[in-house]
Design a protein around this motif. Structure first.
Motif, PDB file in Angstrom:
ATOM      1  N   ILE A  55       0.858  -1.195   0.000  1.00 17.21           N
ATOM      2  CA  ILE A  55       0.000   0.000   0.000  1.00 17.21           C
ATOM      3  C   ILE A  55       0.889   1.238   0.000  1.00 17.21           C
ATOM      4  CG2 ILE A  55      -1.917  -1.154   1.201  1.00 17.21           C
ATOM      5  CD1 ILE A  55      -1.023   0.411   3.739  1.00 17.21           C
ATOM      6  N   PRO A  56       0.330   2.382  -0.383  1.00 18.87           N
ATOM      7  CA  PRO A  56       1.127   3.620  -0.341  1.00 18.87           C
ATOM      8  C   PRO A  56       1.545   3.940   1.094  1.00 18.87           C
ATOM      9  CG  PRO A  56      -0.900   3.950  -1.593  1.00 18.87           C
ATOM     10  CD  PRO A  56      -1.000   2.608  -0.939  1.00 18.87           C
ATOM     11  N   GLY A  84       5.971   6.205  -2.500  1.00 16.07           N
ATOM     12  CA  GLY A  84       6.571   5.151  -1.700  1.00 16.07           C
ATOM     13  C   GLY A  84       5.539   4.094  -1.360  1.00 16.07           C
ATOM     14  N   TRP A  85       5.974   2.843  -1.358  1.00 16.22           N
ATOM     15  CA  TRP A  85       5.078   1.724  -1.084  1.00 16.22           C
ATOM     16  C   TRP A  85       5.666   0.868   0.020  1.00 16.22           C
ATOM     17  CZ3 TRP A  85       0.471   1.211  -3.834  1.00 16.22           C
ATOM     18  CH2 TRP A  85       0.330   2.080  -4.901  1.00 16.22           C
ATOM     19  N   GLY A  86       4.794   0.229   0.786  1.00 17.45           N
ATOM     20  CA  GLY A  86       5.248  -0.654   1.844  1.00 17.45           C
ATOM     21  C   GLY A  86       4.210  -1.724   2.117  1.00 17.45           C
ATOM     22  N   GLY A  87       4.495  -2.555   3.081  1.00 13.09           N
ATOM     23  CA  GLY A  87       3.572  -3.622   3.451  1.00 13.09           C
ATOM     24  C   GLY A  87       2.293  -3.079   4.059  1.00 13.09           C
ATOM     25  N   LYS A  88       1.258  -3.908   4.007  1.00 16.78           N
ATOM     26  CA  LYS A  88      -0.035  -3.429   4.503  1.00 16.78           C
ATOM     27  C   LYS A  88      -0.024  -3.140   5.999  1.00 16.78           C
ATOM     28  CE  LYS A  88      -2.873  -7.538   5.296  1.00 16.78           C
ATOM     29  NZ  LYS A  88      -4.063  -8.233   4.783  1.00 16.78           N
ATOM     30  N   ILE A 145      -0.011   0.504   7.653  1.00 17.30           N
ATOM     31  CA  ILE A 145      -1.200   1.298   8.004  1.00 17.30           C
ATOM     32  C   ILE A 145      -1.333   1.365   9.529  1.00 17.30           C
ATOM     33  CG2 ILE A 145      -3.012  -0.482   8.041  1.00 17.30           C
ATOM     34  CD1 ILE A 145      -3.264   2.904   6.315  1.00 17.30           C
ATOM     35  N   LEU A 146      -0.847   0.340  10.206  1.00 14.44           N
ATOM     36  CA  LEU A 146      -0.899   0.325  11.668  1.00 14.44           C
ATOM     37  C   LEU A 146       0.059   1.347  12.264  1.00 14.44           C
ATOM     38  CD1 LEU A 146      -1.116  -3.542  12.190  1.00 14.44           C
ATOM     39  CD2 LEU A 146      -2.988  -1.858  12.073  1.00 14.44           C
ATOM     40  N   VAL A 147       1.136   1.654  11.546  1.00 10.18           N
ATOM     41  CA  VAL A 147       2.076   2.682  12.001  1.00 10.18           C
ATOM     42  C   VAL A 147       1.385   4.046  11.993  1.00 10.18           C
ATOM     43  CG1 VAL A 147       4.251   3.861  11.482  1.00 10.18           C
ATOM     44  CG2 VAL A 147       4.089   1.381  11.245  1.00 10.18           C
ATOM     45  N   LEU A 148       0.606   4.306  10.936  1.00  7.68           N
ATOM     46  CA  LEU A 148      -0.149   5.567  10.876  1.00  7.68           C
ATOM     47  C   LEU A 148      -1.142   5.655  12.029  1.00  7.68           C
ATOM     48  CD1 LEU A 148      -1.229   6.476   7.226  1.00  7.68           C
ATOM     49  CD2 LEU A 148      -0.186   7.964   8.924  1.00  7.68           C
TER      50      LEU A 148
END
Length: 155
Positions: free
Chosen positions: A39-40, A51-55, A58-61
């Motif tokens: 995901i972005p 930039g893209w990373g693992g799903k 989203i938990l970091v956000l």
């Protein structure tokens, strides 16, 4: 340390902020199982995905949203540590505290709202738009400058 009493307006802003956090938590919980593996995770100044990373990012956000909310809330428990541009006296204490509380509450609402929007954009894989960064900077700094000026004008 002591708890400052909120007026009705301040309670309303706090409740709206908490509702936004709860909505972000529910939004992440509902859509997490459906997210693709990438995901972005980063947007440039123009709001475009770069930039893209693992799903799980989203938990970091979500954690950042909750962490910022907690840190800003904790500051309200320690008014003696606030760095305000006026000497706090018995005569101006109520007004100074009201302005600082309002400033922190507005900034919390704006930050939580912006982080919710970033979460939405990451989950939906859509660009944030060129307006997002200027809006975030102008709104948060605008609130801070507004209340700082009001504090300077206290006599």
């Amino acid at each position: 340390m002591f708890r400052l009493p909120y007026n009705k307006f301040q309670k309303a802003v706090e409740i709206i902020t908490l509702v936004l956090i709860l909505c972000q938590i529910v939004y992440c919980a509902v859509f997490y199982p459906q997210l693709p593996s990438k995901i972005p995770t980063h947007f440039n100044f123009a709001g475009e995905i770069d930039g893209w990373g693992g799903k799980s990012s989203i938990l970091v956000l979500l954690a950042a949203t909750i962490g910022l909310y907690i840190m800003l809330t904790v500051t309200l428990f320690f008014p003696r540590l606030w760095n305000v541009p006026v000497k706090i006296t018995d005569q101006n204490r109520g007004v100074v505290f009201k302005y600082v509380i309002n400033m922190v509450l507005w900034d919390k609402l704006l930050i939580v709202g912006c982080f919710f929007y970033m979460t939405y954009c990451s989950v939906s894989s859509v660009a944030m738009g060129w307006w997002f960064t200027p809006f975030l900077l102008i709104s948060v700094l605008g609130v801070t400058f507004y209340y700082t000026i009001k504090l300077f004008l206290i006599r």
